[in-house]
Motif scaffolding. Structure first.
Motif, PDB file in Angstrom:
ATOM      1  N   SER A  58      64.051  41.120   3.844  1.00  0.00           N
ATOM      2  CA  SER A  58      63.304  41.279   5.087  1.00  0.00           C
ATOM      3  C   SER A  58      63.368  42.718   5.579  1.00  0.00           C
ATOM      4  N   MET A  59      62.379  43.093   6.384  1.00  0.00           N
ATOM      5  CA  MET A  59      62.380  44.404   7.025  1.00  0.00           C
ATOM      6  C   MET A  59      63.011  44.260   8.401  1.00  0.00           C
ATOM      7  N   VAL A  60      64.180  44.869   8.572  1.00  0.00           N
ATOM      8  CA  VAL A  60      64.918  44.793   9.832  1.00  0.00           C
ATOM      9  C   VAL A  60      64.846  46.165  10.488  1.00  0.00           C
ATOM     10  N   ASP A  78      60.825  41.552  10.093  1.00  0.00           N
ATOM     11  CA  ASP A  78      59.555  41.229   9.421  1.00  0.00           C
ATOM     12  C   ASP A  78      58.358  41.292  10.369  1.00  0.00           C
ATOM     13  N   GLY A  79      58.464  42.143  11.359  1.00  0.00           N
ATOM     14  CA  GLY A  79      57.349  42.346  12.275  1.00  0.00           C
ATOM     15  C   GLY A  79      57.045  41.185  13.195  1.00  0.00           C
ATOM     16  N   ARG A  80      57.925  40.152  13.214  1.00  0.00           N
ATOM     17  CA  ARG A  80      57.573  38.975  14.015  1.00  0.00           C
ATOM     18  C   ARG A  80      58.746  38.331  14.755  1.00  0.00           C
ATOM     19  N   TRP A 107      61.654  38.358  28.820  1.00  0.00           N
ATOM     20  CA  TRP A 107      61.815  37.119  28.057  1.00  0.00           C
ATOM     21  C   TRP A 107      60.916  37.089  26.818  1.00  0.00           C
ATOM     22  N   GLU A 108      60.474  38.254  26.352  1.00  0.00           N
ATOM     23  CA  GLU A 108      59.540  38.292  25.231  1.00  0.00           C
ATOM     24  C   GLU A 108      60.198  38.155  23.861  1.00  0.00           C
ATOM     25  N   SER A 109      61.511  38.085  23.808  1.00  0.00           N
ATOM     26  CA  SER A 109      62.180  37.983  22.511  1.00  0.00           C
ATOM     27  C   SER A 109      62.158  36.543  21.999  1.00  0.00           C
ATOM     28  N   ASP A 110      62.575  36.391  20.734  1.00  0.00           N
ATOM     29  CA  ASP A 110      62.740  35.064  20.141  1.00  0.00           C
ATOM     30  C   ASP A 110      64.199  34.635  20.137  1.00  0.00           C
ATOM     31  N   PHE A 111      65.111  35.630  20.090  1.00  0.00           N
ATOM     32  CA  PHE A 111      66.543  35.359  20.095  1.00  0.00           C
ATOM     33  C   PHE A 111      67.265  36.378  20.958  1.00  0.00           C
ATOM     34  N   TRP A 112      68.392  35.942  21.520  1.00  0.00           N
ATOM     35  CA  TRP A 112      69.365  36.850  22.142  1.00  0.00           C
ATOM     36  C   TRP A 112      70.638  36.765  21.310  1.00  0.00           C
ATOM     37  N   GLY A 196      66.327  30.058   9.729  1.00  0.00           N
ATOM     38  CA  GLY A 196      65.299  29.030   9.839  1.00  0.00           C
ATOM     39  C   GLY A 196      63.992  29.567  10.393  1.00  0.00           C
ATOM     40  N   ALA A 197      64.090  30.506  11.340  1.00  0.00           N
ATOM     41  CA  ALA A 197      62.869  31.069  11.928  1.00  0.00           C
ATOM     42  C   ALA A 197      62.110  31.959  10.958  1.00  0.00           C
ATOM     43  N   LEU A 198      62.807  32.461   9.947  1.00  0.00           N
ATOM     44  CA  LEU A 198      62.161  33.367   8.977  1.00  0.00           C
ATOM     45  C   LEU A 198      61.501  32.618   7.825  1.00  0.00           C
ATOM     46  N   VAL A 199      61.774  31.334   7.714  1.00  0.00           N
ATOM     47  CA  VAL A 199      61.190  30.537   6.612  1.00  0.00           C
ATOM     48  C   VAL A 199      59.678  30.407   6.799  1.00  0.00           C
TER      49      VAL A 199
END
Length: 199
Positions: A58-60, A78-80, A107-112, A196-199
């Motif tokens: 992945s691109m981190v 991965d840009g997302r 609150w725009e993130s997917d994870f903290w 799981g979120a990257l699958v």
């Protein structure tokens, strides 16, 4: 996974800060800012290293190199997958200061991810002198929370307080149980949620 090393001088600074905080010594604004700088730096370095090792395909990216001080996230995978990173070093608790629910950008993130460095310092000072649970354990503990889960905790918190703190009180702590959310402990080392979120 990478064995991240915090330099001894930074550990010494964090432990001295902890000692002075627990014993009621005056702490200057400059020391507060330096502590924040140290924790932010090592939290980002630790998290970037872990993500790159766990997801070599992945691109981190450090999002702050794309847009400085992005309020919503610090790392982009991965840009997302957007990740907000916080450094913590309280021996008594793992703690989040949550933004108000109206601040949409926050609150725009997917994870903290809260990276807890308290295991690297000796917290047996002041009222905790001789307290076994406050001895260093040599661990860096990351807490990986989906932003949706943290927001739900925040919504519950704002229902009862104008300035809620989302926190889990650690074993041995004498800190007030107000806002104590033990479910936070269930998110320690939950790297599988990002996988799981990257699958």
């Amino acid at each position: 996974m990478p064995n991240y090393i915090v330099p001894q001088e930074d550990c010494a600074f964090l432990e001295a800060y902890c000692r002075d905080d627990l014993t009621g010594a005056d702490i200057s604004r400059e020391r507060q800012m330096e502590r924040r700088r140290i924790l932010d730096h090592h939290a980002m370095a630790f998290t970037l290293g872990e993500l790159r090792a766990r997801h070599p395909g992945s691109m981190v990216v450090n999002a702050n190199t794309i847009k400085m001080n992005n309020p919503g996230y610090d790392i982009l995978v991965d840009g997302r997958i957007r990740i907000q990173v916080k450094g913590r070093c309280w021996i008594e608790m793992i703690d989040f200061a949550v933004p108000t629910l109206e601040k949409a950008k926050a609150w725009e993130s997917d994870f903290w991810i809260a990276v807890d460095f308290a295991g690297l310092i000796d917290g047996r000072h002041g009222k905790y002198a001789g307290t076994r649970e406050m001895a260093p354990n040599g661990r860096i503990d990351p807490y990986i929370l989906p932003t949706a889960a943290l927001r739900k905790m925040a919504e519950d918190g704002f229902a009862t307080s104008k300035r809620p703190r989302i926190r889990a009180i650690k074993p041995g702590s004498q800190y007030s149980r107000r806002h104590h959310m033990p479910e936070l402990f269930g998110f320690r080392e939950r790297w599988d949620l990002i996988r799981g979120a990257l699958v």
